[in-house]
Structure formats: structure tokens, C-alpha cells
Design a protein around this motif. Structure first.
Motif, PDB file in Angstrom:
ATOM      1  N   UNK A 221       0.858  -1.247   0.033  1.00 26.03           N
ATOM      2  CA  UNK A 221       0.143   0.005   0.033  1.00 26.03           C
ATOM      3  C   UNK A 221       0.799   1.283   0.073  1.00 26.03           C
ATOM      4  N   UNK A 222       1.841   1.354   0.651  1.00 27.02           N
ATOM      5  CA  UNK A 222       2.714   2.470   0.783  1.00 27.02           C
ATOM      6  C   UNK A 222       3.605   2.780  -0.546  1.00 27.02           C
TER       7      UNK A 222
ATOM      8  N   UNK B 244       0.739   6.616  -7.242  1.00 26.22           N
ATOM      9  CA  UNK B 244      -0.249   7.669  -6.657  1.00 26.22           C
ATOM     10  C   UNK B 244      -1.635   7.055  -6.890  1.00 26.22           C
ATOM     11  N   UNK B 245      -1.885   6.007  -6.183  1.00 26.57           N
ATOM     12  CA  UNK B 245      -3.132   5.371  -6.068  1.00 26.57           C
ATOM     13  C   UNK B 245      -3.850   5.594  -4.684  1.00 26.57           C
ATOM     14  N   UNK B 246      -4.889   6.097  -4.887  1.00 25.40           N
ATOM     15  CA  UNK B 246      -5.598   6.289  -3.290  1.00 25.40           C
ATOM     16  C   UNK B 246      -6.160   4.913  -2.977  1.00 25.40           C
ATOM     17  N   UNK B 247      -5.551   4.685  -1.668  1.00 22.95           N
ATOM     18  CA  UNK B 247      -5.785   3.274  -1.149  1.00 22.95           C
ATOM     19  C   UNK B 247      -6.685   3.531   0.082  1.00 22.95           C
ATOM     20  N   UNK B 248      -7.867   4.173   0.060  1.00 25.02           N
ATOM     21  CA  UNK B 248      -8.776   4.463   1.120  1.00 25.02           C
ATOM     22  C   UNK B 248      -9.972   3.467   1.219  1.00 25.02           C
TER      23      UNK B 248
ATOM     24  N   UNK C 271      -5.104  -5.777  -5.221  1.00 24.36           N
ATOM     25  CA  UNK C 271      -4.206  -6.012  -6.316  1.00 24.36           C
ATOM     26  C   UNK C 271      -2.813  -5.559  -5.610  1.00 24.36           C
ATOM     27  N   UNK C 272      -2.724  -4.345  -4.755  1.00 23.91           N
ATOM     28  CA  UNK C 272      -1.400  -3.889  -4.220  1.00 23.91           C
ATOM     29  C   UNK C 272      -1.202  -4.718  -3.132  1.00 23.91           C
TER      30      UNK C 272
END
Length: 87
Positions: A44-45, A52-56, A65-66
């Protein structure tokens, strides 16, 4: 997404990573699930920094996937590190 969400996601991602990358990594399922949590956090980090993926959102496919990719990576590295310590 809060830390509890990342822990739950990491536990599931660790189980999926173990299915994707079967083998005889040391530590068994508990270590695999803990490594899944670590991999989800690291994935996630890195995903947030590089892509620049928002992982909220917990139910987002890119979050999953990440997290799974991070778990597979951590499990693979752990397998390489512990390979020499088995007999």
C-alpha cells in the motif's frame, strides 16, 4: 482505510499470497498471515508513492491487487532468506 482494515486485508492477502506462491517457507500459516499484513502495508505504501493510487477504499480492486502483490513480494523474500536455515 484504517489500520484494522489493513490488518484484515493483510490477513486475506497473506492467505491468497500463500496460494499463489506455494512452497515450504518457514513459520507455517501464522507467519504467512503476519507476512501478509506486512506485505499489504508495504504494498500500500509503495503503490501510493509510485502510482499515486488512493488506497482508502477497502473494496477497491486496486487496493486488493496492491496488497496481494506486496504480500507475494514479502513472502518471496522471506522464503529466500529462510531457505538456508532449513535442514
Amino acid at each position: 482505510m484504517g489500520i484494522i482494515g489493513w490488518i484484515i486485508l493483510g490477513l486475506i492477502a497473506g492467505a491468497i499470497a500463500k496460494a499463489i506462491l506455494p512452497g515450504r517457507q518457514g513459520g507455517g500459516w501464522i507467519a504467512t498471515l503476519v507476512l501478509g499484513v506486512v506485505g499489504a502495508l508495504i504494498g500500500g505504501f509503495i503503490g501510493g508513492q509510485l502510482f499515486n493510487i488512493g488506497l482508502e477504499n477497502f473494496f477497491s480492486i486496486q487496493t486488493w491487487l496492491v496488497a496481494i502483490a506486496g504480500s507475494v513480494l514479502v513472502l518471496f523474500i522471506y522464503g529466500l532468506v529462510t531457505r538456508g536455515s532449513r535442514r
